[in-house]
Write a protein that holds these residues in place. Sequence first.
Motif: not given
Length: 183
Positions: A39-40, A43-44, A47-48, A78-79, A83-86
């Motif tokens: 995920l890292k 992530k750029n 969006i997840f 994850l936060d 890492i952000t889950i939208k």
Amino acid sequence: MKESIKAIFLDRDGTLNEDKGYVHKVEDFALLPGVVEGLKLLKNEFIFIIITNQSGIRRSYYTVDDFHDFNRVLINTLDKEGITIKQIFFCPHKPEEKCECRKPNTHFIDLSVNEYNIDLNNSWVIGDHPSDALLGINAGCNTVFLLTGHGTVHYDELKEKNINPTIIAEDFLTAAKKILEFL
Ligand SMILES: [Mg+2]
Ligand SMILES: [Zn+2]
């Protein structure tokens, strides 16, 4: 016009966290290997958004509150890794209810497209079940079929049902690296 963004639509159980079958207890929460690293890497660019079938709710194996409690642990974990889950979408229905939101129906992807102006052709669905791959195909996304979770058990169904994922990957990190090659 607002610029379109790319998304990764993530299955939850067997993709991000271990799936012992209708997993819902906070104490059973465990991320799968390579998920944070993968995920890292992504992530750029993306969006997840999680889209998960949770028929265990309608089967009364657990409640919506249990489901949200489990998600909270996932989101917080994850936060802490940046890492952000939208958003998390879930279908609580049983297959026989023939709802419009159960994967491989594209209902939640359709909602996401409206909300976030997502470029589907350059977006991905990642999951460990043929219905995840089919969801991606139905929505016009690229797809990763993971051999984690239920992936190995359901692998033969891909051929039987003539479902062709863009990528078949051993684990999440491998999937992430392969996705980057498509950019
Ligand atoms: Mg799954
Ligand atoms: Zn549903």
